[in-house]
Design an enzyme around this catalytic site. Structure first.
Site, mmCIF file in Angstrom:
data_model
loop_
_atom_site.group_PDB
_atom_site.id
_atom_site.type_symbol
_atom_site.label_atom_id
_atom_site.label_comp_id
_atom_site.label_asym_id
_atom_site.label_seq_id
_atom_site.Cartn_x
_atom_site.Cartn_y
_atom_site.Cartn_z
ATOM 1 N N LYS A 189 0.829 -1.188 0.000
ATOM 2 C CA LYS A 189 0.000 0.000 0.000
ATOM 3 C C LYS A 189 0.874 1.252 0.000
ATOM 4 C CE LYS A 189 -3.642 -1.986 2.997
ATOM 5 N NZ LYS A 189 -4.828 -1.848 2.127
ATOM 6 N N GLU A 211 -5.934 -9.786 1.209
ATOM 7 C CA GLU A 211 -5.548 -10.880 2.107
ATOM 8 C C GLU A 211 -6.634 -11.258 3.114
ATOM 9 O OE1 GLU A 211 -5.725 -7.754 4.726
ATOM 10 O OE2 GLU A 211 -4.845 -7.730 2.728
ATOM 11 N N ARG A 235 -9.812 -11.862 2.850
ATOM 12 C CA ARG A 235 -10.683 -12.967 2.425
ATOM 13 C C ARG A 235 -9.948 -14.301 2.489
ATOM 14 N NH1 ARG A 235 -11.532 -9.976 -3.137
ATOM 15 N NH2 ARG A 235 -11.168 -8.305 -1.639
#
Length: 460
Positions: free
Chosen positions: A241, A313, A315
């Site tokens: 990110k 990540e 899920r």
């Protein structure tokens, strides 16, 4: 530790049993203000005029009545958290009591509005204290307030002090207080248990990934399973990110915090259910053994998942836990996750996006959300979008390459792991981006009270 031992006392809350000379609070309906003003003497009318008080929602004014002052509070007549939620930290410190009858929900608003996170910085003031009125369910008010505070505390704590091992410690403490059973599968033990997705997400972190499994209640009672995404910090993994998006990723375990808070409330209120709490928890970190785009993971259900993006990540944690949740065929499964930005775009930060494979369950939770001032909004499990999860080399990809319907495709991914069990998925922000009555800025419980209300009405 944040777990408060379950009891019916008011200790540690902004409620008190009694007080010497507490200040009265009178709620004045906006629609009734003219009549209330007409009953005042000239001095009192002038006092309210100087304070520009018209009984609009949230307004406050001090009124001298004989030898004592009282607080007038403007009220729109709604039964909601905001009625009292703004008062504890706006009224001067001291003791108060209510002259106007109020509901349990309004009292919960007072409790939620008194919350302060002071683990690292001393609070500038103490909240005002309220004498608990007679004729209300004070035990439920206190337990609900404590469950929300627990959820908020867990979310607000930075990752340095809320890693997977800390979530385990909090869960063990809660299990001990309620006499629940708990087991935890850690590190490479996850591979032996078939949880390759949970292991992959957290294997690059110093604090090992784990699956927390807590059970409580009569084994013959209706089975309710709660699952919470516990990513204690999300760097995005190798698909890192940007700094601005990483800044608040301590809250990426907000799903786990809500699941733990709901479990606390169920046990504190002793609902007649067989509770199972599953918290898959990991830090999505970066190191030489981090999972990569293009990797193919083996999940507990036996499905293989190709990694399109390591920042999808959450899920992956949930899919293994949901597969395990189906094994004892519960009456309902509820999962909580800070899963997608798409859900925030759809419903904002203050409404819980809800996906459900049962119309009856969805309708009931929507009703409970309205009754508890805990808003949820049903989103579609649009099956035609499943094509976006197709993989050429595995059973599915972990996220769609398309920029469209991100929250829906995430829910469709999870749906493949719950079989035909009644299941509800909440995609939540778990964080207030602004302060409002009963909802201070910071970590937040979302869809917790709505689900509890449904469970209480259904099983108690």
């Amino acid at each position: 530790m944040y777990i408060t031992p379950p009891d019916s006392s008011l200790s540690g809350t902004s409620f008190i049993e009694s007080a010497e000379n507490p200040t009265p609070i009178e709620l004045v309906k906006t629609a009734d203000f003219n009549g209330r003003e007409a009953s005042l003497d000239a001095y009192q009318k002038a006092s309210l005029k100087r304070q520009d008080f018209s009984a609009a929602k949230g307004q406050r004014a001090w009124l001298k009545c004989g030898d004592q002052f009282k607080v007038l509070v403007g009220w729109d007549g709604q039964d909601d958290l905001a009625t009292l939620g703004g008062l504890p930290l706006l009224l001067t410190e001291g003791d108060y009591y209510l002259e106007t009858p109020v509901s349990d929900l309004q009292l919960i608003g007072w409790g939620m509005g008194s919350y302060q996170f002071n683990r690292y910085k001393k609070a500038s003031r103490a909240p005002a204290r309220l004498v608990m009125p007679e004729g209300v369910d004070s035990k439920r008010v206190i337990n609900t307030t404590r469950s929300v505070a627990l959820c908020r505390d867990l979310i607000n704590t930075p990752a340095q002090d809320m890693a997977p091992s800390h979530l385990e410690a909090e869960s063990r403490d809660m299990a001990a207080h309620f006499g629940a059973n708990i087991s935890v599968t850690v590190g490479d033990e996850l591979l032996a248990a078939g949880c390759g997705a949970i292991h992959a997400v957290g294997r690059a972190a110093d604090d090992a990934p784990r699956l927390i499994d807590l059970t409580w209640g009569d084994e013959n009672a209706p089975k309710i399973t709660i699952v919470g995404k516990g990513v204690t910090f999300d760097s995005g993994g190798l698909d890192m990110k940007p700094g601005s998006a990483m800044r608040m990723m301590k809250k990426d375990m907000g799903g786990a915090a809500n699941a733990i808070g709901l479990a606390y409330l169920i046990m504190a209120e002793q609902l007649p259910v067989r509770l199972r709490l599953l918290v898959p928890t990991a830090e999505n970190a970066i190191s030489g053994n981090a999972f990569r785009p293009g990797d193919i993971l083996h999940t507990h259900k036996g499905l293989t998942v190709e990694i399109d993006n390591t920042d999808a990540e959450g899920r992956l944690l949930l899919c293994d836990a949901l597969s395990i949740a189906t094994e004892d065929k519960p009456d309902a499964i509820f999962d909580y996750a800070t899963l997608t930005g798409s859900a925030r775009s759809a419903v904002g930060a203050e409404v819980s996006a809800m996906f459900c494979n049962s119309d009856a369950l969805a309708d009931s939770i929507s009703h409970s959300g309205r009754d508890t001032d805990d808003p949820v909004w049903r989103m579609p499990l649009h099956g035609d979008y499943n094509h976006m999860l197709n993989s050429k080399v595995a059973d599915m990809v972990n996220c769609a390459p398309s920029p469209y319907a991100g929250a829906i495709t995430a829910a469709l991914f999870l749906e493949r792991f719950v079989d035909d069990m009644p299941w509800m998925h909440f995609d939540i922000n778990a964080f207030n981006t602004r302060s409002r009555p009963g909802h201070p800025e910071g970590g937040e419980a979302m869809a917790l009270r709505a689900v509890f209300d449904y469970l209480r009405r259904t099983y108690a």
